[in-house]
Each structure stands twice: as C-alpha cells, then as structure tokens.
Motif scaffolding. Sequence first.
Motif, short mmCIF file in Angstrom:
data_model
loop_
_atom_site.label_atom_id
_atom_site.label_comp_id
_atom_site.label_asym_id
_atom_site.label_seq_id
_atom_site.Cartn_x
_atom_site.Cartn_y
_atom_site.Cartn_z
N MET A 31 27.68 -1.25 76.84
CA MET A 31 29.00 -1.66 76.37
C MET A 31 29.18 -1.57 74.86
O MET A 31 29.79 -2.46 74.24
CB MET A 31 29.35 -3.07 76.86
N THR A 32 28.68 -0.52 74.25
CA THR A 32 29.00 -0.22 72.85
C THR A 32 29.27 1.28 72.73
O THR A 32 29.12 2.03 73.70
CB THR A 32 27.86 -0.59 71.89
N ASN A 33 29.61 1.71 71.54
CA ASN A 33 29.76 3.14 71.24
C ASN A 33 28.51 3.72 70.61
O ASN A 33 28.54 4.87 70.14
CB ASN A 33 30.96 3.37 70.32
N MET A 91 40.01 -0.53 70.52
CA MET A 91 39.48 0.66 71.20
C MET A 91 38.73 1.48 70.16
O MET A 91 39.27 1.79 69.08
CB MET A 91 40.59 1.51 71.81
N GLY A 92 37.49 1.80 70.49
CA GLY A 92 36.70 2.64 69.60
C GLY A 92 36.54 4.03 70.17
O GLY A 92 36.14 4.18 71.33
N TYR A 93 36.88 5.04 69.36
CA TYR A 93 36.75 6.43 69.78
C TYR A 93 35.56 7.06 69.06
O TYR A 93 35.46 6.97 67.83
CB TYR A 93 38.03 7.21 69.48
N SER A 94 34.69 7.73 69.82
CA SER A 94 33.43 8.26 69.31
C SER A 94 33.37 9.77 69.44
O SER A 94 33.79 10.34 70.45
CB SER A 94 32.27 7.62 70.10
N ILE A 95 32.82 10.43 68.41
CA ILE A 95 32.54 11.86 68.47
C ILE A 95 31.11 12.09 67.98
O ILE A 95 30.72 11.61 66.91
CB ILE A 95 33.55 12.69 67.64
N LYS A 155 28.88 23.35 73.03
CA LYS A 155 29.95 22.48 72.54
C LYS A 155 29.71 22.04 71.11
O LYS A 155 28.59 21.70 70.73
CB LYS A 155 30.06 21.24 73.41
N GLU A 156 30.79 21.98 70.34
CA GLU A 156 30.69 21.49 68.97
C GLU A 156 30.55 19.97 68.94
O GLU A 156 30.02 19.41 67.97
CB GLU A 156 31.93 21.89 68.16
N ALA A 157 31.04 19.28 69.98
CA ALA A 157 31.03 17.82 69.95
C ALA A 157 31.13 17.25 71.35
O ALA A 157 31.57 17.93 72.30
CB ALA A 157 32.21 17.31 69.10
N ALA A 158 30.71 15.99 71.49
CA ALA A 158 30.87 15.21 72.72
C ALA A 158 31.70 13.98 72.39
O ALA A 158 31.55 13.39 71.30
CB ALA A 158 29.51 14.80 73.28
N PHE A 159 32.54 13.56 73.33
CA PHE A 159 33.52 12.50 73.07
C PHE A 159 33.32 11.32 74.02
O PHE A 159 33.14 11.50 75.22
CB PHE A 159 34.94 13.05 73.23
N SER A 160 33.38 10.13 73.44
CA SER A 160 33.23 8.90 74.21
C SER A 160 34.18 7.84 73.64
O SER A 160 34.83 8.08 72.60
CB SER A 160 31.78 8.39 74.14
N GLN A 161 34.25 6.70 74.29
CA GLN A 161 35.09 5.62 73.79
C GLN A 161 34.68 4.31 74.43
O GLN A 161 33.99 4.29 75.45
CB GLN A 161 36.56 5.90 74.07
N PHE A 162 35.13 3.20 73.82
CA PHE A 162 34.87 1.90 74.43
C PHE A 162 35.98 0.92 74.07
O PHE A 162 36.39 0.81 72.92
CB PHE A 162 33.53 1.31 74.01
N HIS A 163 36.42 0.19 75.09
CA HIS A 163 37.46 -0.83 74.95
C HIS A 163 36.78 -2.18 74.71
O HIS A 163 36.11 -2.70 75.60
CB HIS A 163 38.29 -0.87 76.24
N ARG A 164 36.94 -2.70 73.50
CA ARG A 164 36.35 -4.00 73.17
C ARG A 164 37.37 -5.11 73.41
O ARG A 164 38.38 -5.21 72.73
CB ARG A 164 35.89 -4.02 71.70
#
Length: 526
Positions: A362-364, A450-454, A429-438
Amino acid sequence: MKRSIKTTYIPLVILLSFIGCKNTPEEEPTRPNILFISIDDLRPCLGVYGDSTVISPNIDQLAAECMTFRQTFSQVAVCAPSRASLMTGLRPDSTRVWHLGDKFREINPNSVTMPQYFAKHGYYTVNLGKIFHNYMPDSVSWDEPDLRPSRYLRPDWLKRDGETFYISEEVNRSQAIKRDSLLKLRPERYADGWNTGPAWEAADVHDTMYYDGAQTELAKKTLSRLAEMDQPFFMGLGYFRPHLPFAVPKKYWDLYDPAGIPVAVNPNVPEGAPGFTMNSMYELRGYDGFHHIGHPQTEYQINPDTARILKHGFYASVSYVDALLGNLINHMKELGIYENTIIILWGDHGWKLGDHNSWGKMTNYNIDLQVPMIIRYPNQENRGAQTFELTELIDMFPSLCEIAGVDVPDYMQGTSFVPLIEDPNRPWKEAAFSQFHRRPKVSADGNRYMGYSINTKEYHYIEWYTWDAETGTKGEFEDAELYDRLNDPQERVNIVGQTSHKQVVEELSRKLAAGWQEAQPVVSNQ
C-alpha cells in the motif's frame, strides 16, 4: 521507419503452425492450455531473483525453463485494484478500482475479463483460489468459478478467505467468538469477519491440512479431469500465502535458521518523503498482539525479535507455496499436459518486511510495486533467459492472447511482451506506471491523496495530488518524490528538491502526464 509496436504481432512459431496445417472448416488449430498462477503478496523473494536466503527450488527450476522478467511493476500495490487492472487489461483510472473496497463488476458491469475473453475463443475456464479479490470469484468470468476443497464448503464459510484458516482449535474458537461480536457491530466485513487470530502459526501437520495444500490437491484432480476434455483449458490458480497470517506447516519454518534471516537494509521512511506517503499498517494491526502498533511515519518501531519472526514466517510461506507448485508441476508431467500448457506465475504486488519502517504493501515505493513474473510456453525461444527491460502486470493479457494465437483486443492498455521474449536485450518500454490512493483513515496527516508513479530504468518519480473520492478526479498538486534507481535502489533519500535534478524532474513530470501511451516500445517496420 519506426513505429509503436502493434498488439496484433504474431510470433513466427505460430505463423508457421498455421502455414503448415490445412484445417478443415470443422477443425481449429490446437491451442495450448493456460495455467495462470497468482501468488498473493509475493515480492521478488525467490532464488531466481537473486534472493540468497529464500528456499524456492521448484520455482527456480521452473524459471530455468521460462523467461524471467526482472523488472515487472504492479499498477497498484494492493490486491483488488491490481487484480482488476491485470484481469481486464485496463489501468486503474480506467477500471476506477482504486482501493480494496472497490468491486470492478459493480463499477463496470460489462467488463470482459481475461478468462471471459479466452472462453469466447474456445477455452474452458476454471478458477481455484484468489484470482480476483478474495471472495469475489466473479462467476461471470468462469465456466467453473469457485472450486474449493470439500471440507471448506460449509455454508458459513462461503465468504471466508482461504488465508484465514488455522490449525489450532483454541485459535478457531477465539476466531468464532470475535467474529460474532464483530458482525453484531457491522454485518458486512472483510473476509466475513474471520480475519482475526495470530500473525503466524507453525503446526506440525501435512501440507494438505492448510488451505493452499488442500487446494493444490483439488487442482491436481481438476487437471486430471481437464486433461480428458477435447478443448483447451484456462485454469486460474490463486495461492493465498505468503499473505498474512504466516500459517504454514512447521517443516517450512524449520528450513531456516532464524539468525540467518537478514533484517531490512532500508529500515527507515525515505528521508525527505511527504508526510502522507506511508500506509498505517492496519493490515498487520488486525492480528493478535499487533493492535497497538503505530504509524510508520512516527517514532514507533516493531521489536527486533518480533520483526525477525515475521520475516521468518514470510520466507516459510514462500517455501510452502514453492513445494506445492513442485507437486503440481510433477502431476502435470505425469498427465502429459505440461509441454502443451502456457504457465505464467506472478505476484500481485510486493510487500514490506520491515522496509521503510513498515510491514505490508500500500505505497508507491518499489518495494511494494516490483513483482515476480515468469512464463513458459510451447515452442518458446530463449528458455531460462532473463530480461531487465521494464514490463508491467497489465502486459499479461495481450501477451497470453498472442502466445495462444488469439486476437488481441484493441482496447488493451498493456503491451504484449512476446517480442521481448524473442530478444530479451532489445530496447523496450521507456517507463512503467503505477498509482496509489491514500485514504484519510490511513494517512499520517488525515487527508486524501492520489499518488502517480513513473519508473524508468534510472529514476522513480512520484507526484501526489489531492483527490475527490466522489468524482474520482485529482485536484491540486501537493508534493513529489524522486529516487535514483541506480545509486539508491532501496529508495532511502528523496532527491526531488536537489537543483542538480531539476531537469530530470521536469522531464519525468512531462512523461508522467503524457502517460503510458507515449512510453510504448518501438520495433522496426519489417
């Protein structure tokens, strides 16, 4: 000329199989079976991923015949959103499944899941264990949606998770008493109120006395039945361990010397991290003896002896599932279906074992985002190879379609990794994308974000925004994090504010806003 890779790419071996066979109108090419293995909460804690402590000989042996993806990322580091994403081929902002309580079938009733799609292409689909989130087997997706070992078919256990069973009769009595009290307060509860008890157990019993072992025996019987059918099968097999509680047979605990289990090398919350970046560890807090634990972003730390037991339990749980998989694979070989079966094994997200002063997911952070993914299939090239190119769990849906010779849906938001199997060192791929709703109740400051991760090969960048839960939209920018993946792989120091990284931040922010579409691999148009 270069172009973005097309999801309709067909590998040479499949093309040749079509060219070499003239089928009558009644005949279809023989398609491989699919064994789709989920291992809950499994971070890359396997020998094949370089973990020198864990004992995982069967998965390591399977990997010797597979492609092992060393940099695979989950789209969300918690069960329900991660699984909804990979099973539909859509990213979280498209599924709108952002946390554990969100149910994809209620939000998107017309969703077509992976087994649904394969069923439309002639596959017989069967589910055992946790493929979707726990007691949400999604009967729409399967011909046989929720197979369970016979002794677990009691009416009052139908909403109970396989992870909640213990051997101890004393614990079982305590669970029932606590469940009755909890359901009086609120009748709708996670795991139907059964998720109480100790955080570990090491009963001296046969493997089949715990749920995953009993489920493996049922899987073997089911495979024996499916092997006699005249159509290919898609079996989803979801193991519950190493999810808490770490309740597995004693012999798997005995594989390890507790003194030889290393403690986390990054035991602190990252220096300079925002005040809301960590989860509260409420999952662990629900188990006996942990109700008092504090938030990771406080001065609280778990007792070192307790921490070592928890980590020991995680490793023992991995070894237990590893042994069960070895048993299952041997059975497939005896049945003669091993060679004609696509086997893909994956974890739905990582898990902190004292990392960042925390236990759980449960983190980014990448300790929660990086997962194992290995695949073996008929006529596969480069068996035993590894790739360090970036991949994502959402890539599994289009990849399995391509390998099985099934048309890839045009709405997929992942990319088939088949060309990467054929050339593991090619640029990808140049990047992978993730996210987490805190959510407010687990955030250190009590607010919602909301945290957006690359992730690129060099950096991990995260942007945090306020979040409107009713509309599902982001608001104001709040903070950011930047980690140097090459020089700080454990993510100890947030360097987003360093002047020397200003251009890096600007470029990663642009790529994050552009999204996954602009990060797709390119191949020669030949």
